[in-house]
Write an enzyme that holds these catalytic residues in place. Sequence first.
Site, mmCIF file in Angstrom:
data_model
loop_
_atom_site.group_PDB
_atom_site.id
_atom_site.type_symbol
_atom_site.label_atom_id
_atom_site.label_comp_id
_atom_site.label_asym_id
_atom_site.label_seq_id
_atom_site.Cartn_x
_atom_site.Cartn_y
_atom_site.Cartn_z
ATOM 1 N N ARG A 165 0.828 -1.224 0.000
ATOM 2 C CA ARG A 165 0.000 0.000 0.000
ATOM 3 C C ARG A 165 0.861 1.273 0.000
ATOM 4 O O ARG A 165 0.496 2.279 0.626
ATOM 5 C CB ARG A 165 -0.930 0.041 1.218
ATOM 6 C CG ARG A 165 -2.027 -0.978 1.185
ATOM 7 C CD ARG A 165 -2.964 -0.770 0.007
ATOM 8 N NE ARG A 165 -4.139 -1.603 0.143
ATOM 9 C CZ ARG A 165 -4.184 -2.895 -0.188
ATOM 10 N NH1 ARG A 165 -3.132 -3.483 -0.716
ATOM 11 N NH2 ARG A 165 -5.297 -3.584 -0.032
ATOM 12 N N SER A 236 -10.738 -1.012 3.522
ATOM 13 C CA SER A 236 -9.923 -1.258 4.720
ATOM 14 C C SER A 236 -9.473 0.084 5.290
ATOM 15 O O SER A 236 -8.890 0.888 4.566
ATOM 16 C CB SER A 236 -8.678 -2.068 4.367
ATOM 17 O OG SER A 236 -9.009 -3.321 3.833
ATOM 18 N N GLU A 333 -4.670 3.006 6.605
ATOM 19 C CA GLU A 333 -4.555 2.908 5.157
ATOM 20 C C GLU A 333 -5.219 4.131 4.527
ATOM 21 O O GLU A 333 -4.745 4.673 3.527
ATOM 22 C CB GLU A 333 -5.233 1.626 4.679
ATOM 23 C CG GLU A 333 -4.727 1.181 3.342
ATOM 24 C CD GLU A 333 -5.806 0.642 2.458
ATOM 25 O OE1 GLU A 333 -6.385 1.448 1.707
ATOM 26 O OE2 GLU A 333 -6.060 -0.566 2.511
HETATM 27 N N1 EPU Z 1 -11.045 -12.627 8.819
HETATM 28 C C1 EPU Z 1 -11.684 -12.875 9.992
HETATM 29 N N2 EPU Z 1 -12.922 -12.324 10.177
HETATM 30 C C2 EPU Z 1 -13.502 -11.549 9.252
HETATM 31 C C3 EPU Z 1 -12.846 -11.280 8.034
HETATM 32 C C4 EPU Z 1 -11.609 -11.828 7.854
HETATM 33 O O1 EPU Z 1 -11.181 -13.582 10.859
HETATM 34 O O2 EPU Z 1 -14.606 -11.061 9.501
HETATM 35 C C5 EPU Z 1 -9.707 -13.189 8.631
HETATM 36 C C6 EPU Z 1 -9.739 -14.472 7.841
HETATM 37 O O3 EPU Z 1 -8.799 -15.349 8.398
HETATM 38 C C7 EPU Z 1 -9.277 -14.065 6.467
HETATM 39 C C8 EPU Z 1 -8.296 -12.959 6.843
HETATM 40 O O4 EPU Z 1 -8.894 -12.306 7.958
HETATM 41 O O5 EPU Z 1 -8.722 -15.116 5.793
HETATM 42 C C9 EPU Z 1 -8.041 -11.973 5.741
HETATM 43 O O6 EPU Z 1 -9.264 -11.401 5.310
HETATM 44 P P1 EPU Z 1 -9.436 -10.894 3.812
HETATM 45 O O7 EPU Z 1 -9.163 -11.987 2.857
HETATM 46 O O8 EPU Z 1 -10.740 -10.189 3.708
HETATM 47 O O9 EPU Z 1 -8.227 -9.868 3.631
HETATM 48 P P2 EPU Z 1 -7.698 -8.657 4.512
HETATM 49 O O10 EPU Z 1 -6.269 -8.922 4.799
HETATM 50 O O11 EPU Z 1 -8.572 -8.376 5.667
HETATM 51 C C10 EPU Z 1 -6.843 -7.362 2.417
HETATM 52 C C11 EPU Z 1 -6.891 -5.982 1.855
HETATM 53 C C12 EPU Z 1 -8.214 -5.748 1.137
HETATM 54 C C13 EPU Z 1 -8.367 -6.791 0.049
HETATM 55 C C14 EPU Z 1 -8.333 -8.174 0.709
HETATM 56 C C15 EPU Z 1 -8.451 -9.301 -0.298
HETATM 57 C C16 EPU Z 1 -5.512 -4.610 3.318
HETATM 58 C C17 EPU Z 1 -5.476 -3.480 4.302
HETATM 59 N N3 EPU Z 1 -6.727 -4.986 2.897
HETATM 60 O O12 EPU Z 1 -7.809 -7.447 3.447
HETATM 61 O O13 EPU Z 1 -8.134 -4.472 0.520
HETATM 62 O O14 EPU Z 1 -9.588 -6.634 -0.650
HETATM 63 O O15 EPU Z 1 -7.076 -8.331 1.400
HETATM 64 O O16 EPU Z 1 -7.233 -9.567 -0.883
HETATM 65 O O17 EPU Z 1 -4.462 -5.110 2.933
HETATM 66 C C18 EPU Z 1 -8.585 -2.160 0.852
HETATM 67 O O18 EPU Z 1 -7.378 -1.995 0.786
HETATM 68 O O19 EPU Z 1 -9.380 -1.213 1.001
HETATM 69 C C19 EPU Z 1 -9.116 -3.527 0.766
HETATM 70 C C20 EPU Z 1 -10.415 -3.813 0.908
#
Ligand code: EPU
Length: 338
Positions: A165, A236, A333
């Site tokens: 990011r 995020s 972010e």
């Molecule tokens: N999880 C939970 N509970 C929840 C949601 C998620 O425990 O309610 C855990 C799960 O283990 C899941 C992990 O968190 O596997 C990761 O969740 P997710 O795949 O949604 O990814 P994230 O790391 O939370 C990042 C990006 C998102 C992007 C997703 C998908 C950042 C700050 N965010 O989220 O980007 O869409 O991966 O690749 O890196 C954004 O930047 O605005 C954004 C939405």
Amino acid sequence: MIVRSGIPLAPHTTFHIGGPARVFIEADTEEDIRAALGIAKRRALPLYPLGAGSNVLVKDEGVEGVVLKVASRDIVFEPGNDGSYRLIAGAGVRWDAVVDTAVSRGLSGIENLAGIPGTVGGATVQNIGAYGAELADVFEYADSIDTTTGALVRITRAESAFAYRSSFFKESRAHVIVRVALRLTTLGTPRVGYPDLARAREAGTPLSTPPEIAAAVRAIRSQKLPDPSEEGTAGSFFKNPVISDASVATLRARYPEMPVFPQGDGMAKVSLAWLLDRALSLKGYASGPVRLYERQPLVIVAREGATASQVDALAQEVARRVYDATGIVLEREVETFG
Ligand code: EPU
């Protein structure tokens, strides 16, 4: 070029929040951008480049500066060798329109980044990433105006300093992106290893072609993330924390199931959504009209009428709770304007 004063910024953001811009300029061309820089300089006002406003929180008092919305909207393809294509898009083009154009031609490289709100310029500054891909993977160069000299400069891949990011543009703050060149290919390999995509494939979703992957990513996103046309949000709100392996070991002792992504340099990324959900039970946690989204607690959503200070207060409270429970200092972010 359109120059206006006292323009409310809320309609220019996906949070639908924020006071007015002292000066608001929409610029189509390089000349317009230079003229905007001149106005900022003459009035000694700071410059705030704005894309689709999908990653900003504008303060309630507004912005005592020049908000510069770059509107350049062209998309050009240049065929290269070995099935590769260079796609050149104006900074003001909607990112998802670029994804649509690419996948409809069978080009791969950005299909995993389907459905992300924002513009090409914002996507580059921010090095957007999702579902196992990031913009840095396909970036070739960006033409940008150096805000100190007004010169058009080409920032190449070697100078781009992409990180999680982050980018040269985000760090230096001294360039306004005009257009971005991406390297796409007809010979790509599908990247479907991200857990959500792997699950979709196991469930029988076709994931062989760029259009299929883009469709699957859009479906996953629509299940997990709020629609900014329905509720205010900037996706995020925090970055996933990158902490030392030693800190991970300490946390893992308490939270054995916490997802960890080693970065290979003695550091590891940990899942903040997981911590907020499973360690702190903050899913859906609300303070007045703002809350952590029920399906993805890394995302702050704001009901109509919410203020920037209410969003900020919730974010501060979340950061404090995470710090108290884990010792992790969160980084935002979303950028604050004003
Ligand atoms: N999880 C939970 N509970 C929840 C949601 C998620 O425990 O309610 C855990 C799960 O283990 C899941 C992990 O968190 O596997 C990761 O969740 P997710 O795949 O949604 O990814 P994230 O790391 O939370 C990042 C990006 C998102 C992007 C997703 C998908 C950042 C700050 N965010 O989220 O980007 O869409 O991966 O690749 O890196 C954004 O930047 O605005 C954004 C939405």
